[in-house]
Design a protein around this motif. Structure first.
Motif, PDB file in Angstrom:
ATOM      1  N   LEU A  97     -14.868 -47.547  51.877  1.00 41.44           N
ATOM      2  CA  LEU A  97     -14.852 -48.807  51.156  1.00 41.44           C
ATOM      3  C   LEU A  97     -13.955 -48.679  49.929  1.00 41.44           C
ATOM      4  N   THR A  98     -13.382 -49.786  49.490  1.00 40.71           N
ATOM      5  CA  THR A  98     -12.562 -49.765  48.274  1.00 40.71           C
ATOM      6  C   THR A  98     -13.468 -49.911  47.051  1.00 40.71           C
ATOM      7  N   PRO A  99     -12.970 -49.558  45.868  1.00 42.11           N
ATOM      8  CA  PRO A  99     -13.751 -49.802  44.651  1.00 42.11           C
ATOM      9  C   PRO A  99     -14.151 -51.267  44.496  1.00 42.11           C
ATOM     10  N   GLY A 100     -13.263 -52.170  44.917  1.00 40.68           N
ATOM     11  CA  GLY A 100     -13.588 -53.591  44.833  1.00 40.68           C
ATOM     12  C   GLY A 100     -14.742 -53.977  45.731  1.00 40.68           C
ATOM     13  N   GLN A 101     -14.763 -53.449  46.949  1.00 36.97           N
ATOM     14  CA  GLN A 101     -15.875 -53.731  47.842  1.00 36.97           C
ATOM     15  C   GLN A 101     -17.181 -53.172  47.293  1.00 36.97           C
ATOM     16  N   MET A 102     -17.118 -51.968  46.745  1.00 40.49           N
ATOM     17  CA  MET A 102     -18.312 -51.381  46.124  1.00 40.49           C
ATOM     18  C   MET A 102     -18.801 -52.256  44.969  1.00 40.49           C
ATOM     19  N   ALA A 103     -17.852 -52.815  44.206  1.00 39.20           N
ATOM     20  CA  ALA A 103     -18.213 -53.666  43.074  1.00 39.20           C
ATOM     21  C   ALA A 103     -18.892 -54.949  43.526  1.00 39.20           C
ATOM     22  N   LEU A 104     -18.492 -55.477  44.680  1.00 40.64           N
ATOM     23  CA  LEU A 104     -19.136 -56.686  45.191  1.00 40.64           C
ATOM     24  C   LEU A 104     -20.594 -56.428  45.567  1.00 40.64           C
ATOM     25  N   PHE A 105     -20.873 -55.255  46.112  1.00 42.57           N
ATOM     26  CA  PHE A 105     -22.267 -54.904  46.397  1.00 42.57           C
ATOM     27  C   PHE A 105     -23.069 -54.795  45.102  1.00 42.57           C
ATOM     28  N   LYS A 106     -22.455 -54.275  44.074  1.00 41.14           N
ATOM     29  CA  LYS A 106     -23.146 -54.140  42.787  1.00 41.14           C
ATOM     30  C   LYS A 106     -23.348 -55.496  42.126  1.00 41.14           C
ATOM     31  N   ARG A 107     -22.344 -56.375  42.248  1.00 36.19           N
ATOM     32  CA  ARG A 107     -22.415 -57.697  41.603  1.00 36.19           C
ATOM     33  C   ARG A 107     -23.414 -58.600  42.305  1.00 36.19           C
ATOM     34  N   TYR A 108     -23.528 -58.469  43.622  1.00 36.87           N
ATOM     35  CA  TYR A 108     -24.420 -59.335  44.400  1.00 36.87           C
ATOM     36  C   TYR A 108     -25.316 -58.490  45.305  1.00 36.87           C
ATOM     37  N   PRO A 109     -26.199 -57.675  44.723  1.00 33.78           N
ATOM     38  CA  PRO A 109     -26.973 -56.712  45.518  1.00 33.78           C
ATOM     39  C   PRO A 109     -27.947 -57.352  46.507  1.00 33.78           C
ATOM     40  N   ASP A 110     -28.367 -58.569  46.257  1.00 28.21           N
ATOM     41  CA  ASP A 110     -29.370 -59.191  47.122  1.00 28.21           C
ATOM     42  C   ASP A 110     -28.765 -59.976  48.282  1.00 28.21           C
ATOM     43  N   SER A 111     -27.461 -60.266  48.212  1.00 26.93           N
ATOM     44  CA  SER A 111     -26.900 -61.160  49.232  1.00 26.93           C
ATOM     45  C   SER A 111     -25.615 -60.654  49.879  1.00 26.93           C
ATOM     46  N   TYR A 112     -24.883 -59.785  49.199  1.00 30.69           N
ATOM     47  CA  TYR A 112     -23.616 -59.350  49.777  1.00 30.69           C
ATOM     48  C   TYR A 112     -23.865 -58.312  50.860  1.00 30.69           C
ATOM     49  N   LEU A 411     -10.523 -64.698  46.934  1.00 32.26           N
ATOM     50  CA  LEU A 411     -10.296 -63.909  45.723  1.00 32.26           C
ATOM     51  C   LEU A 411     -11.529 -64.035  44.841  1.00 32.26           C
ATOM     52  N   TYR A 412     -12.259 -62.925  44.707  1.00 36.97           N
ATOM     53  CA  TYR A 412     -13.497 -62.903  43.928  1.00 36.97           C
ATOM     54  C   TYR A 412     -13.216 -62.504  42.488  1.00 36.97           C
ATOM     55  N   ASP A 413     -13.722 -63.292  41.553  1.00 36.27           N
ATOM     56  CA  ASP A 413     -13.627 -62.969  40.128  1.00 36.27           C
ATOM     57  C   ASP A 413     -14.961 -62.363  39.707  1.00 36.27           C
ATOM     58  N   LEU A 414     -14.977 -61.043  39.545  1.00 37.33           N
ATOM     59  CA  LEU A 414     -16.222 -60.341  39.243  1.00 37.33           C
ATOM     60  C   LEU A 414     -16.766 -60.697  37.867  1.00 37.33           C
ATOM     61  N   GLN A 415     -15.876 -61.043  36.950  1.00 35.42           N
ATOM     62  CA  GLN A 415     -16.311 -61.348  35.591  1.00 35.42           C
ATOM     63  C   GLN A 415     -16.867 -62.761  35.486  1.00 35.42           C
ATOM     64  N   ALA A 416     -16.246 -63.724  36.163  1.00 31.24           N
ATOM     65  CA  ALA A 416     -16.690 -65.118  36.098  1.00 31.24           C
ATOM     66  C   ALA A 416     -17.830 -65.412  37.064  1.00 31.24           C
ATOM     67  N   GLY A 417     -18.012 -64.550  38.080  1.00 32.28           N
ATOM     68  CA  GLY A 417     -19.043 -64.823  39.078  1.00 32.28           C
ATOM     69  C   GLY A 417     -18.670 -65.976  39.993  1.00 32.28           C
ATOM     70  N   ARG A 418     -17.358 -66.226  40.128  1.00 30.14           N
ATOM     71  CA  ARG A 418     -16.868 -67.301  40.993  1.00 30.14           C
ATOM     72  C   ARG A 418     -15.790 -66.737  41.918  1.00 30.14           C
ATOM     73  N   TYR A 419     -15.299 -67.578  42.809  1.00 26.18           N
ATOM     74  CA  TYR A 419     -14.228 -67.147  43.695  1.00 26.18           C
ATOM     75  C   TYR A 419     -13.428 -68.351  44.151  1.00 26.18           C
ATOM     76  N   VAL A 420     -12.256 -68.082  44.686  1.00 23.70           N
ATOM     77  CA  VAL A 420     -11.446 -69.121  45.303  1.00 23.70           C
ATOM     78  C   VAL A 420     -11.215 -68.725  46.748  1.00 23.70           C
ATOM     79  N   ALA A 421     -11.453 -69.675  47.649  1.00 23.54           N
ATOM     80  CA  ALA A 421     -11.186 -69.482  49.077  1.00 23.54           C
ATOM     81  C   ALA A 421     -10.037 -70.400  49.447  1.00 23.54           C
ATOM     82  N   LEU A 422      -9.020 -69.844  50.086  1.00 22.48           N
ATOM     83  CA  LEU A 422      -7.810 -70.602  50.380  1.00 22.48           C
ATOM     84  C   LEU A 422      -7.436 -70.461  51.852  1.00 22.48           C
ATOM     85  N   GLY A 423      -7.237 -71.596  52.511  1.00 20.23           N
ATOM     86  CA  GLY A 423      -6.761 -71.571  53.888  1.00 20.23           C
ATOM     87  C   GLY A 423      -7.770 -72.015  54.930  1.00 20.23           C
TER      88      GLY A 423
END
Length: 454
Positions: A97-112, A411-423
């Motif tokens: 896993l990348t550091p970013g993927q690991m961070a998503l598990f940490k940011r959203y431990p109950d749902s990601y 594109l997940y913004d770990l600091q804002a807790g938001r994301y943009v989905a495109l396409g």
């Protein structure tokens, strides 16, 4: 270092792999590996040692039914996950896993979560594109300190890359069907999951697919791009036109914007680098589109090597027209139960901002799928060295047209807790249209003025 991080192509790369100033094309002897132990695109044809990554097997154009609106059937609809990675078991999988993927598990431990499926390597392109790639291998060189191409044809200039710049150019120039029209949405969910979609009409045409293209005088334009906002009403009618160049240092990208309120066309030199992306609430930059686009001149590009990672692939379930956008877009992240991850070999490239250059991302870690040269995951770091944003491209093969591309990108913004989905296009009237005839006269400022109607 984990052994999976040094899986370099045998007989292709040398110590020069790590020298960013290597600009020469490869030898004819090296190029003979293409189509032999390597795929025509430059990936390792064989699977890995334990069989968890299979050999490359080109996907048939009839892999699954395609409906009359152009939406793809899912060739792997009956498959179940091999396992699911959650915050509770993520430590046992972190080497892949990348550091970013690991961070998503940490940011959203109950749902990601990451459902991991059997890997299928079916991405392929038309034979004429493979032929162009073979020509490029021994002819194309980097110019302008690596920020432009010379003697380039069609797609993927460096199937046997020696440095990070060559890898990023493979992504920038990769085959996307040559000429495409698409109706898509962009959404920026709030922290509670609510969202208001932005509807976009886009057209992308590479120079060699223009009806009036002259091979004897190809010029410096790589492709033409047009993007119109059609909803919501307060944004509708704005149109962006881009002439993307092969050498953006010698001849920078040209861009124009039609403002529906003013009913005028003006140049838009800001439509590049870290300028805010179109109607994205400041959640992405201009060069975040297509995971990364534009001139690579502001970064130093280090090719780290290859490794095995779990990346989004064969994302047909997420692209199903039976889904509503609300089925996919949720609070914090997309509906990961619909996602599909597979174990793949990727090229790892680190982009570090050059001294004296400006960009909101001081460093980017890129992970490119070896079979397509598409960026699969990008970790973005801010000026303090903190991980800020994580991009994931949910890829699929448009098998009926032999085009590897994305279902959509996030594109997940770990600091804002938001994301943009495109396409996303699940609720649109039709899927992507490939092979749409076009001429350069359709991509001029005058044509932009005529088309811009609020």
């Amino acid at each position: 270092m984990n052994a999976t991080k040094v899986l370099l192509q045998i007989g292709i790369l040398s110590l020069a792999l790590f020298a960013a100033d290597v600009l020469a094309e490869v030898s004819a002897a090296e190029a003979k590996h293409l189509g032999a132990n390597l795929t025509p695109m430059g990936a390792e044809r064989a699977g890995n040692a334990d069989g968890s990554i299979p050999p490359w097997t080109p996907m048939a154009k009839t892999a699954a039914p395609v409906d009359d609106r152009g939406f793809l059937g899912n060739p792997y609809a009956n498959e179940k996950p091999l396992f699911v990675i959650t915050a509770q078991n993520v430590e046992q999988y972190k080497a892949r896993l990348t550091p970013g993927q690991m961070a998503l598990f940490k940011r959203y431990p109950d749902s990601y979560r990451m459902p991991v499926y059997t890997s299928h390597r079916g991405a392929t392109v038309p034979e004429e594109v493979f032929a162009a790639i073979r020509r490029n291998a021994t002819q194309t060189t980097l110019v302008s300190d690596g920020n432009g191409l010379q003697d380039f044809s069609s797609a993927v200039p460096f199937p046997l890359p020696h440095n990070g710049l060559e890898v990023i150019w493979n992504h920038i120039t990769r085959y996307r069907g040559g000429s495409i029209k698409r109706s898509i949405i962009q959404a920026m969910p709030q922290q509670n999951g609510s969202f208001s979609p932005v509807s976009l009409q886009e057209q992308l045409v590479f120079r060699d697919r223009m009806k009036d293209f002259d091979p004897a005088n190809p010029g410096n334009v790589l492709f033409y791009f047009k993007q119109e906002v059609t909803a919501p009403a307060r944004l509708a009618g704005s149109v962006l036109l881009v002439h993307e160049t092969l050498d953006q240092v010698a001849e920078p990208r040209e861009a124009w914007l039609y403002n529906a309120g003013q009913r005028r066309v003006r140049r838009a030199p800001q439509a590049a680098y870290d300028a805010p992306g179109t109607a994205a609430d400041g959640l992405r930059t201009s060069d975040n589109l297509d995971m990364f686009n534009g001139a690579p001149d502001r970064y130093d590009w280090q090719l780290v090597g290859k490794q095995e990672l779990y990346i989004p692939e064969n994302s047909y379930a997420l692209d199903s027209p039976s889904l509503k956008y609300a089925d996919i877009l949720q609070a914090g992240h997309i509906n990961q139960d619909l996602a599909r991850y597979e174990l793949r070999r990727v090229w790892h490239v680190v982009a570090t901002l050059k001294p004296g250059q400006r960009h909101v991302y001081a460093k980017r870690d890129f992970y490119f799928d070896e079979d397509t040269w598409q960026a699969a995951i990008i970790d973005h770091y801010d000026g303090r060295g903190q991980l800020w944003r994580v991009a994931e491209a949910h890829a699929e093969n448009y098998y009926n047209n032999q085009v590897p591309w994305y279902a959509f990108e996030v594109l997940y913004d770990l600091q804002a807790g938001r994301y943009v989905a495109l396409g996303l296009k699940n609720e649109e009237a039709r899927g992507y249209q490939f092979g749409v005839p076009a001429s350069t006269s359709e991509f001029t400022p005058a044509a932009l003025r005529q088309e811009g109607v609020r």
